[in-house]
Scaffold this active site. Structure first.
Site, mmCIF file in Angstrom:
data_model
loop_
_atom_site.group_PDB
_atom_site.id
_atom_site.type_symbol
_atom_site.label_atom_id
_atom_site.label_comp_id
_atom_site.label_asym_id
_atom_site.label_seq_id
_atom_site.Cartn_x
_atom_site.Cartn_y
_atom_site.Cartn_z
ATOM 1 N N ASP A 1 0.825 -1.213 0.000
ATOM 2 C CA ASP A 1 0.000 0.000 0.000
ATOM 3 C C ASP A 1 0.855 1.258 0.000
ATOM 4 O O ASP A 1 0.852 2.015 -0.955
ATOM 5 C CB ASP A 1 -0.939 0.005 1.203
ATOM 6 C CG ASP A 1 -1.760 1.289 1.286
ATOM 7 O OD1 ASP A 1 -2.160 1.806 0.216
ATOM 8 O OD2 ASP A 1 -1.985 1.782 2.391
ATOM 9 N N HIS B 1 3.305 4.587 -2.834
ATOM 10 C CA HIS B 1 3.420 6.019 -2.549
ATOM 11 C C HIS B 1 4.858 6.475 -2.311
ATOM 12 O O HIS B 1 5.333 7.393 -2.971
ATOM 13 C CB HIS B 1 2.542 6.397 -1.356
ATOM 14 C CG HIS B 1 1.107 6.015 -1.536
ATOM 15 N ND1 HIS B 1 0.309 6.560 -2.521
ATOM 16 C CD2 HIS B 1 0.329 5.129 -0.874
ATOM 17 C CE1 HIS B 1 -0.897 6.027 -2.456
ATOM 18 N NE2 HIS B 1 -0.916 5.158 -1.468
#
Length: 107
Positions: free
Chosen positions: A17, A22
């Site tokens: 995730d 990111h």
């Protein structure tokens, strides 16, 4: 903690995730050379160049864990959205990335 996102973390974990999606994007933007233009293709090319210079993570450069109860904040396994109360899903990760190219050598 995961603030009610336990079910999501159980499916994906913090590595896929946050770290992969990111933080690697931000690191690539910060570490890349100036692109020829601000076109998506030129930016992508520079990000790809810098990512190819990153040394793969090892157990010495990665630390993962799972949030536990602290004060009034519930731990991961206390989250109502976590179905598997024996889950070993990681909810914390810290990594050291080494970029091996002329600009970042020795930094």
């Amino acid at each position: 903690g995961t603030q009610g996102r336990g079910g999501y973390f159980d499916e994906y974990g913090i590595i896929r995730d946050v770290l992969q999606n990111h933080l690697l994007q931000v690191m690539a933007l910060v570490a890349m050379e100036q692109p020829l233009s601000f076109s998506a293709g030129d930016i992508r090319a520079e990000k790809l160049k810098v990512l190819k210079c990153v040394q793969p993570l090892t157990l010495d450069t990665l630390c993962t864990g799972q949030y536990v109860c602290c004060g009034n904040s519930p731990g991961y396994l206390e989250e109502p959205t976590v179905v598997d109360k024996q889950s070993r899903t990681e909810t914390f990760a810290a990594a050291v990335l080494h970029v091996h190219n002329p600009r970042w050598e020795g930094v």
